[in-house]
Every structure is written in C-alpha cells, then in structure tokens.
Scaffold this motif. Sequence first.
Motif, short mmCIF file in Angstrom:
data_model
loop_
_atom_site.label_atom_id
_atom_site.label_comp_id
_atom_site.label_asym_id
_atom_site.label_seq_id
_atom_site.Cartn_x
_atom_site.Cartn_y
_atom_site.Cartn_z
N ILE A 225 5.30 -10.98 6.62
CA ILE A 225 4.70 -10.10 7.64
C ILE A 225 5.43 -8.75 7.66
N GLU A 226 6.77 -8.85 7.58
CA GLU A 226 7.58 -7.61 7.56
C GLU A 226 7.19 -6.71 6.39
N SER A 227 6.97 -7.35 5.23
CA SER A 227 6.64 -6.54 4.06
C SER A 227 5.13 -6.30 3.96
N GLU A 228 4.44 -6.64 5.04
CA GLU A 228 2.98 -6.39 5.16
C GLU A 228 2.17 -7.03 4.04
N ASP A 229 2.65 -8.17 3.55
CA ASP A 229 1.88 -8.93 2.55
C ASP A 229 1.03 -9.94 3.32
N PHE A 230 -0.08 -9.45 3.87
CA PHE A 230 -0.85 -10.28 4.81
C PHE A 230 -1.61 -11.41 4.12
#
Lengths: 164, 357
Positions: A138-143
């Motif tokens: 989530i932090e690295s926006e890999d949804f």
Amino acid sequence: MLCDNCKKEPARIHYKEIKDNQVSEFHLCEKCAIEKGIQVPHKKQTFSISNILTGMTEETGSDLSTCSACGLTYKEFRDAGRLGCANCYETFKEQIKPLLRRIHGSNVHIGKSPRSSQGIFEKRREIEDLKMELSRSIESEDFERAAELRDRIKELEKQQEGDE
Amino acid sequence: MNIADMAMSTSPWLCGEGDYAESVISSRVRLARNLAGFPFAHRAKPEELREALTVSRQALEGANTLKTADFMLMSDLGDLDRQFLVERHLISQEHAEKSAARAVVVGDNEMLSVMINEEDHLRLQSIRSGFQVMEAWRIVNRLDDEIDKQVEYAFSYEWGYLSACPTNTGTGVRASMLVHLPALVHTGQIDKVLHGISQMGLAVRGFYGEGSEVMGNLFQISNRTALGTSEIDIVQSLEKVVKQVLDYEGKAREILLRDARSQIEDKVWRAYGILKYCRKVAHREVMSLTSAVRLGLCLKMVDSISVVGLNSMVFKSQPAHLQKRFGRQMGPSERDVVRADTVRKVLAEEEAKTGTG
C-alpha cells in the motif's frame, strides 16, 4: 531432614542456641517446636509469587463465577493463585487476560506449540507475514498486489476460524 | 541407578565441564506441562491423579531419551530418600512433602528428570554442568517432543501451554544458572547487580530454588516471565545477563586483587586450613569455606583442589547425603563430625591427585 525431637516429621524450624559458650544447632518440626515453646515466625511462610499474584488479580463482582469443568470459583483462584484446570482459563478469560499481561508483559504466546496444533501456528505466522507485505505494497502504491494480498489474508482468516 | 548408588557418587552435572565452570556451577531448564482432559494436580481427585500418573508414566516410558531412566513412586520412598532427592536438585521440597500418586523419573545420569504430579502434571528438567543453558534447553525440548507424540497437552492457541500457576503459562520455561559471585559480595556491589538483574526481568533465587536462601555466595539467576517470548529468546537473554554479571564479577575480582590481595589470600588460606583440619563442621560453614577456596582457585592462589572437588564437597556435605552415604540416621552433632571427615577426605584425595599437600 527429620525433626531432632520426634524423628518423624520433616524439620522446619532451624535454630542455634548459645549456652555456656557452647553452640548447639536444632532442627525441629513445627509441632515439636511449638511444644518446646519456640516461637514459630509464621505458620507457613509462603511469600512467593502466588501471594503477589493474588494481589494482582481483579477484584470484580465475578467472585461467584464457577468453572464448569472442575468447579473452581473465581474467589478460590484469587485466594490461592492457582487455576483448577485448562477450562478455568476459558471460564475466567476476561480476568486472566489482563492478569497475564501484568505478569508477563504480554498475553500472546510466541514459541513452541504441540504437534497437534502446528498447522494453525504456521497459518497464523503466514497471515502476519502477509499483513506486513500488504502494508508495504500500500505504501508503494502497488494496489494490484495489495488486492491480491487482501484476498489471500481473508481466505486464510476464514480457514483459521474454522480450525480454532 | 537407585538412591543408594547415587549417594556414593557425585551428580554427573557437577563434573566441571562447560564454559565458565569455575563460576557457573550448573545450567538448568525446566518445562511445565499438563495433560489435556485432567484437572491440574492440586484440583484432581485421587483417582484422577492416579490416572494422570499412569498416562504420564506410559508416555515417559515410550520416550527414547529416558530409555534407561528409573521410575520412583514418592510413596515408596522414606523421608530421608526424599530429602536426598531435594538436595540432589531432582525434586522440589513441595514434591517431597506430598506422596500420593506422585513420582519422579531420573534418567541420563541425573541430567534429565521429570516430576509427575507436582504443581503441574509434568515438570521436565535438564541440568548441565557450567554455562550450558542452551544445551539444557535442546535436551529438554527433545524429551518434550517425544512426550508430545504420545499425550495431548493442555494448550491454548492464545496463551500457549496452560499451567496451574499463571506465572508459568506460555512456554512453561524456567531457565536458570547457579552462579558464584563472591567478589561482588565482598566489594558490596551485589545489591546493585541484583537490582539490575531484576530490572532486566530476571529473578534471583537461592541454592535450592524458589523460596530458598543464598548460601556460599551462590545465586540462581532465572527468567521470570514465560509468555510472549520464545524459548530461544528466554535462553539467550539469560545467557546475555549472566555473561554481563560474570563480567562485573571479574572486574570486582581485579579490584580485590589490586586493593586487598593479602586480605583475600588470608581468607582463602584460612578457609582451606579449616577444610583440611576441621573435626566438626556445619553444612552452612562448608558452603562459605568452599566459596572462599573457589575464589582462591579462580584467582590462582590455590591449585591443589579442582572445581569438581569443591562441587563434590558442597553436595556430599548436605544432611541427607551424609546419612545416605553412611546408611543411617544421624543427629546434627554426629553429622557435623561425619561431615568434617568427608570434607577432609575429599581434600586429601584432591591433594594426592595434584601432588601437593
């Protein structure tokens, strides 16, 4: 060590007497010590963890709640600091939970588990690992990855409920 | 090995092996375990207790690590035998006092033992000489695995192994080391160190474990909590703290040597002299004399006695040990005489071995 006097009971009172420059050592059981007029400090000095424990337990209105398996009441537990059986931990769960935290600084078991429950522990560890990975993705926006992980965790948690 | 044979020999775990053996007498790990489906021992009816004993006994007999072990029912043992086992660190005082449906299993040269129906149905214990607490854990863990294959333990997913006393619930582990700290006592720093140990979440106990007093500057350092930490972490943090304490002890010894060498030498040799020539001596006195000589040995002032010799004096001097060795009941005064003979004999043998004396 046996009592010097009756030679039957284990010696509990140990003391030295100095008379005419002569030191003699005595080891007596409680009964003989009392008979000889020696002051016994306390009936039984058991200032151990269990006494401190009793002071740490919750004084709630649940003194009368009783374990269905062994019949131990919460009051008996508070007085003696000992639980009666495994089921007591279920019965008095709400009181024991904070108690364990106060004693150990934690109330979640980490460490060895019996052979019969190892699968469940592996699952629990896997869920924790996946949750860590989830927050990273989530932090690295890999949804896309996060959604996969979320579904996998949900699935494992459902299985886990069934197991436990 | 029966009790009479044991009485003639020193416990193999006093052999002086392992790291720091001159200061760390022994390392011990015990596990508290209960059988599922039975009330805990203090709450069980006599027939339930007997059944728990039978189930436990069968499981232990099926364990490979206890193949050559001796099973002893407490009710078959007299008071003196039980006291002997307490002195031997194989059973607790509490276990010695109750006898119905209680037992002890002693295997692997006394280095592995199990109390049945003490506070918990099973109390597994492994003792090793010196700084070997990880080894002790490894061995007791293996026995635990073997028993686990045959019985179902009382266990909760949340709280681990369930114990009669909530202080043991979780891993059920108590790991401890018996450590000799004379220089910290002489330099008056011991209270500070003990305080530090308790702040690290560890406990300090006396020679015979919980509730016993400290004798001969021997301190038993152990973990206090059992839940929320893995077994390995418990053992490792004990190792870390004991190493730190040994380090402080080492520094205190340097200070003693620097500032008070002649006083220490005098104290060591006076103690040696009493051990060599005494005709009547109490156990407590042997504890404190051997402590002084042990310090002398560590400081290279004495070389005519070994760590093993000192360990053996301490253990052979205990009241029930003396009475078992000589095969009869003795009052305190007679024991003091026989104890002095025993101590002198051990010392003479040691001197003969090292060619001194």
